[in-house]
Design an enzyme around this catalytic site. Structure first.
Site, PDB file in Angstrom:
ATOM      1  N   ILE A   1       0.873  -1.194   0.000  1.00  0.00           N
ATOM      2  CA  ILE A   1       0.000   0.000   0.000  1.00  0.00           C
ATOM      3  C   ILE A   1       0.902   1.233   0.000  1.00  0.00           C
ATOM      4  O   ILE A   1       1.694   1.409   0.930  1.00  0.00           O
ATOM      5  CB  ILE A   1      -0.848   0.127   1.301  1.00  0.00           C
ATOM      6  CG1 ILE A   1      -1.304  -1.230   1.827  1.00  0.00           C
ATOM      7  CG2 ILE A   1      -2.006   1.093   1.116  1.00  0.00           C
ATOM      8  CD1 ILE A   1      -1.608  -1.220   3.326  1.00  0.00           C
ATOM      9  N   HIS A   2       0.784   2.065  -1.014  1.00  0.00           N
ATOM     10  CA  HIS A   2       1.560   3.310  -0.973  1.00  0.00           C
ATOM     11  C   HIS A   2       0.959   4.452  -1.770  1.00  0.00           C
ATOM     12  O   HIS A   2       1.421   5.579  -1.674  1.00  0.00           O
ATOM     13  CB  HIS A   2       2.980   3.079  -1.487  1.00  0.00           C
ATOM     14  CG  HIS A   2       3.059   2.987  -2.988  1.00  0.00           C
ATOM     15  ND1 HIS A   2       2.571   1.933  -3.682  1.00  0.00           N
ATOM     16  CD2 HIS A   2       3.545   3.863  -3.910  1.00  0.00           C
ATOM     17  CE1 HIS A   2       2.768   2.138  -4.982  1.00  0.00           C
ATOM     18  NE2 HIS A   2       3.348   3.296  -5.148  1.00  0.00           N
ATOM     19  N   ARG A   3      -0.063   4.185  -2.573  1.00  0.00           N
ATOM     20  CA  ARG A   3      -0.598   5.224  -3.457  1.00  0.00           C
ATOM     21  C   ARG A   3      -1.158   6.376  -2.643  1.00  0.00           C
ATOM     22  O   ARG A   3      -1.844   6.159  -1.633  1.00  0.00           O
ATOM     23  CB  ARG A   3      -1.700   4.553  -4.258  1.00  0.00           C
ATOM     24  CG  ARG A   3      -2.047   4.961  -5.481  1.00  0.00           C
ATOM     25  CD  ARG A   3      -1.683   4.709  -6.859  1.00  0.00           C
ATOM     26  NE  ARG A   3      -0.429   5.161  -7.334  1.00  0.00           N
ATOM     27  CZ  ARG A   3       0.548   4.359  -7.754  1.00  0.00           C
ATOM     28  NH1 ARG A   3       0.406   3.065  -7.729  1.00  0.00           N
ATOM     29  NH2 ARG A   3       1.661   4.868  -8.196  1.00  0.00           N
TER      30      ARG A   3
ATOM     31  N   ARG B   1       6.006   5.943   3.773  1.00  0.00           N
ATOM     32  CA  ARG B   1       4.905   6.914   3.903  1.00  0.00           C
ATOM     33  C   ARG B   1       3.715   6.278   4.617  1.00  0.00           C
ATOM     34  O   ARG B   1       3.128   6.856   5.530  1.00  0.00           O
ATOM     35  CB  ARG B   1       4.494   7.395   2.502  1.00  0.00           C
ATOM     36  CG  ARG B   1       3.321   8.347   2.535  1.00  0.00           C
ATOM     37  CD  ARG B   1       3.067   9.025   1.214  1.00  0.00           C
ATOM     38  NE  ARG B   1       2.835   8.084   0.127  1.00  0.00           N
ATOM     39  CZ  ARG B   1       3.072   8.359  -1.146  1.00  0.00           C
ATOM     40  NH1 ARG B   1       3.584   9.512  -1.485  1.00  0.00           N
ATOM     41  NH2 ARG B   1       2.812   7.475  -2.087  1.00  0.00           N
TER      42      ARG B   1
END
Ligand code: UDP
Length: 356
Positions: free
Chosen positions: A205-207, A240
């Site tokens: 998950i990073h978007r 992030r």
């Protein structure tokens, strides 16, 4: 073209560049790499240069941790003098990051031909910073390498056939990387033993659309927690995402680890039962390694994966995630179809660049 300046800066670009740089070396093309610094942690950058034997960057700009505008602007300013010094025949950019757009814009303003690898992809969602970067980079490019027929059609629909540009469908350089490094990964990576993994689901998950929305991230974590109750979920967590989860004290029941190098990632993709991701690259890699994918987004640029039933789009909805998980976990599919070329995308691109 004999002398190329390549602009890169983010994890997926290192992986793409590894395949093309190797071809450049074989063809005797003089490549100078500029690393913008967009991704800078050891495990988000250096590990890829080491494992994949990417030539060391000639320039390190160390530009990161800024807003989109500031980052792109500073990169533009820093790349311009390099291009004036190096005087390349072309500037090569990959994908859709701020580094891509800054490199393309710096070159275009100096009338240096821009070469875009992974051209023509569209999500049709202008809220994504990547979509803006892609559209503008394509418009600034003279030589556009498209991974899929859909990408070629997107450019045609936008009128690119009327421009003085060349569009080449070369296939997907990420498939070249997956094929080339799979054997090395099997020899070198010990992640399965290290983590004692048996059957598991792999997730990333990073978007920004997921990490910047607390509702979206909460939904995804709830979905992963529920899936984890049925099959252990492993998440190499983007820095992030890790920060936002910590800031908001979100309840995580599944296993998280630091981002892994490419060899470990390949091993995880090979060994897992199913993939959940909002990454562009990981959606395709799931397919390359014969795994179904649940995509944590509303749309995808890799539409052929959805059309052929390998991939299901669920956004950040936990119920949809679980429903897709139950459907796909037991599904059998024939992954033996050619959607992304045959592993020669980088070779085709490099030969075409040399011929210009
Ligand atoms: N990747 C990796 N380690 C990780 C997570 C991803 O090597 O911990 C690789 C992944 O295999 C793929 C690339 O990074 O090749 C995808 O990058 P990312 O998801 O950051 O970007 P996107 O593809 O969404 O642009």
């Amino acid at each position: 073209m004999k002398k190329i300046v390549t602009i890169l800066g983010a994890r997926p670009q290192f992986i793409k560049a590894a395949t093309v740089s190797r071809q450049f070396q074989q063809l005797g093309i003089d490549e100078r790499i500029v690393h913008t610094g967009q991704h800078f942690d050891q495990n988000m950058s250096e590990v890829f240069f080491e494992e994949m034997e990417i030539p060391h960057p000639a320039y390190q700009l160390n530009i990161h941790s800024l807003s989109h505008g500031a980052m792109t602007g500073r990169m533009l300013e820093a790349i311009e003098p390099i291009l004036l010094t190096e005087k390349p025949d072309g500037v090569l950019v990959y994908g859709d990051t701020n580094s891509t757009l800054a490199g393309a814009l710096a070159a275009a303003k100096l009338n240096i031909p821009v070469i875009h690898i992974e051209a023509g992809l569209r999500s049709f969602n202008n809220q994504m910073p990547e979509e803006i970067n892609r559209i503008l980079t394509d418009r600034l490019s003279q030589l556009l390498f498209c991974p899929t027929q859909t990408a070629v059609q997107n450019l045609q629909r936008e009128g690119f056939e009327q421009f003085d540009v060349e569009i080449v469908k070369n296939g997907d350089v990420m498939q070249d990387a997956a094929l080339f490094y799979a054997k090395k990964a099997a020899e070198k990576s010990t992640i399965i033993q290290r983590l004692g993994l048996k059957k598991f689901a792999l997730a990333t998950i990073h978007r920004q659309e997921n990490t910047d929305s607390i509702d979206a991230l909460t939904g995804i974590i709830e979905g992963l927690n529920a899936i984890h109750a049925q099959l252990p979920v492993l998440v190499p967590l983007h820095p992030r995402t890790r920060n936002i989860i910590a800031q908001h004290n979100m309840p995580v029941h599944f296993q998280t680890i630091e981002p892994v190098g490419y060899f470990d990632m390949i091993r995880l993709l090979q060994a897992c039962e199913i993939v959940l991701t909002d990454s562009g690259g990981v959606q395709k890699e799931a397919f390359f390694f014969g795994k179904h994918c649940i995509t944590l987004r509303q749309e995808t640029e890799w539409i052929e994966l959805v059309e052929n039933g390998y991939n299901v789009l669920v956004g950040s909805n936990p119920e949809k995630m679980q429903h897709a998980f139950e459907q796909l976990l037991t599904k059998t599919s024939d992954f033996n179809i050619n959607l992304y070329g045959n592993g020669h995308a980088a070779e085709l691109a490099a030969n075409s660049i040399l011929a210009h």
